[in-house]
Scaffold this motif. Structure first.
Motif, mmCIF file in Angstrom:
data_model
loop_
_atom_site.group_PDB
_atom_site.id
_atom_site.type_symbol
_atom_site.label_atom_id
_atom_site.label_comp_id
_atom_site.label_asym_id
_atom_site.label_seq_id
_atom_site.Cartn_x
_atom_site.Cartn_y
_atom_site.Cartn_z
ATOM 1 N N ASN A 176 71.064 14.044 54.993
ATOM 2 C CA ASN A 176 71.910 13.866 53.810
ATOM 3 C C ASN A 176 72.008 12.421 53.333
ATOM 4 O OD1 ASN A 176 72.752 16.625 53.488
ATOM 5 N ND2 ASN A 176 73.925 16.344 55.368
ATOM 6 N N SER A 177 71.214 11.518 53.916
ATOM 7 C CA SER A 177 71.371 10.091 53.606
ATOM 8 C C SER A 177 70.039 9.445 53.261
ATOM 9 C CB SER A 177 71.991 9.358 54.790
ATOM 10 O OG SER A 177 73.194 9.971 55.179
ATOM 11 N N TYR A 178 70.121 8.438 52.397
ATOM 12 C CA TYR A 178 68.936 7.728 51.915
ATOM 13 C C TYR A 178 69.244 6.243 51.792
ATOM 14 C CZ TYR A 178 67.915 12.477 50.397
ATOM 15 O OH TYR A 178 67.723 13.831 50.370
ATOM 16 N N ARG A 179 68.223 5.417 52.020
ATOM 17 C CA ARG A 179 68.312 3.993 51.718
ATOM 18 C C ARG A 179 67.582 3.792 50.389
ATOM 19 N NH1 ARG A 179 65.771 1.990 55.836
ATOM 20 N NH2 ARG A 179 67.603 2.224 57.131
ATOM 21 N N MET A 188 62.003 3.768 42.275
ATOM 22 C CA MET A 188 62.883 3.074 43.216
ATOM 23 C C MET A 188 62.396 3.363 44.629
ATOM 24 S SD MET A 188 66.662 3.688 41.581
ATOM 25 C CE MET A 188 66.461 5.396 41.079
ATOM 26 N N SER A 189 62.502 2.387 45.493
ATOM 27 C CA SER A 189 62.136 2.576 46.890
ATOM 28 C C SER A 189 63.229 3.393 47.568
ATOM 29 C CB SER A 189 61.994 1.212 47.567
ATOM 30 O OG SER A 189 61.887 1.362 48.955
ATOM 31 N N THR A 190 62.851 4.537 48.129
ATOM 32 C CA THR A 190 63.829 5.446 48.732
ATOM 33 C C THR A 190 63.310 5.907 50.084
ATOM 34 O OG1 THR A 190 64.349 6.214 46.513
ATOM 35 C CG2 THR A 190 65.215 7.505 48.328
ATOM 36 N N ILE A 191 64.111 5.707 51.122
ATOM 37 C CA ILE A 191 63.736 6.105 52.473
ATOM 38 C C ILE A 191 64.811 7.033 53.020
ATOM 39 C CG2 ILE A 191 63.273 5.290 54.822
ATOM 40 C CD1 ILE A 191 62.510 2.567 53.520
ATOM 41 N N PRO A 192 64.439 8.259 53.433
ATOM 42 C CA PRO A 192 65.439 9.139 54.056
ATOM 43 C C PRO A 192 65.928 8.536 55.373
ATOM 44 C CG PRO A 192 63.473 10.372 53.400
ATOM 45 C CD PRO A 192 63.146 8.910 53.271
ATOM 46 N N HIS A 216 68.584 18.708 48.073
ATOM 47 C CA HIS A 216 68.158 17.375 47.612
ATOM 48 C C HIS A 216 67.051 16.771 48.458
ATOM 49 C CE1 HIS A 216 70.551 15.516 50.842
ATOM 50 N NE2 HIS A 216 71.426 16.468 50.560
ATOM 51 N N HIS A 217 66.972 17.159 49.744
ATOM 52 C CA HIS A 217 65.914 16.611 50.605
ATOM 53 C C HIS A 217 64.513 16.985 50.094
ATOM 54 C CE1 HIS A 217 66.936 20.612 52.089
ATOM 55 N NE2 HIS A 217 65.675 20.702 52.433
ATOM 56 N N GLU A 218 64.409 18.029 49.267
ATOM 57 C CA GLU A 218 63.112 18.445 48.724
ATOM 58 C C GLU A 218 62.680 17.637 47.503
ATOM 59 O OE1 GLU A 218 63.344 22.602 47.849
ATOM 60 O OE2 GLU A 218 63.864 23.135 49.910
ATOM 61 N N TRP A 219 63.618 16.983 46.808
ATOM 62 C CA TRP A 219 63.265 16.348 45.540
ATOM 63 C C TRP A 219 63.809 14.927 45.350
ATOM 64 C CZ3 TRP A 219 67.684 15.036 43.087
ATOM 65 C CH2 TRP A 219 68.827 15.799 43.332
ATOM 66 N N PHE A 220 64.781 14.487 46.131
ATOM 67 C CA PHE A 220 65.440 13.224 45.830
ATOM 68 C C PHE A 220 64.497 12.020 45.873
ATOM 69 C CE2 PHE A 220 67.948 9.415 46.671
ATOM 70 C CZ PHE A 220 68.840 9.477 45.620
ATOM 71 N N VAL A 221 63.676 11.930 46.904
ATOM 72 C CA VAL A 221 62.767 10.774 47.027
ATOM 73 C C VAL A 221 61.806 10.734 45.840
ATOM 74 C CG1 VAL A 221 60.909 9.746 48.409
ATOM 75 C CG2 VAL A 221 62.966 10.621 49.535
#
Length: 193
Positions: free
Chosen positions: A55-58, A47-51, A36-41
């Protein structure tokens, strides 16, 4: 189950949601979710997404209007692989979250993968992702809203919660399906136009 409790200073809402979506290619779905770290953001955009860590995101799904107030919910999430076919995304505490009015979001989604062959195409297998989501929110009400009828505040809060969840689920599911299909076709050596 939907519940809403309102004292004069705080509003508490909770609801459960469920759904599913399908992806092609059975074996690759688990590997895709694990990376997921390759595609989630990218998939979470706009949506504003910050790793936060591996394994975690804001996540901030956007700005929503309610009673002429702008609400910008933010939640920090951790994705955990429980087994090869089950995953959990759960809210985690985040000291960096700031809001004009204090709020707390408890979020937990369970995702279970299951394979199913298509009856019309026996050589094709789809992977279905069944999900169950529980959300609970507690927020401090602005002073002007504390004078309004409790039932009115609860109804507006429920509508806002449903709107946010619906928007997040629709955007994220659609973008994940597209991204997964593009990556799967690309890894199979097929051109994407």
């Amino acid at each position: 189950m939907l519940s809403a409790i309102n004292n004069k200073n705080k509003l508490q809402l909770s609801n459960d949601y469920s759904g599913d979506f399908s992806l092609p290619a059975a074996a690759d779905v688990s590997r895709y979710l694990a990376s997921h770290h390759e595609w989630f953001v990218q998939c979470a955009h706009p949506m504003s997404t910050i790793p936060i860590d591996d394994n975690s995101y804001r996540l901030c799904p956007g700005r929503f209007k309610c009673f002429n107030f702008s609400v910008e919910p933010t939640v920090s999430l951790r994705l955990t692989q429980l087994t090869n076919y089950t995953y959990q995304i759960q809210s985690i505490p985040d000291e960096n979250e700031h809001s004009l009015f204090s709020h707390k979001i408890n979020f937990c989604i369970s995702l279970c993968l299951r394979e199913r062959q298509q009856s019309s195409l026996p050589d094709k297998t789809l992977t279905y992702a069944d999900w169950d989501l529980s959300v609970a929110i507690q927020t401090e009400l602005p002073y002007v809203l504390r004078t309004m009828p409790s039932a009115f505040i609860q109804q507006a809060g429920r509508q806002l919660l449903d709107k946010v969840v619906y928007q997040v689920v629709q955007q994220l599911t659609s973008r994940i399906k597209t991204d997964f299909s593009n990556r799967h076709l690309s890894s199979a050596g097929m051109k994407i136009y």
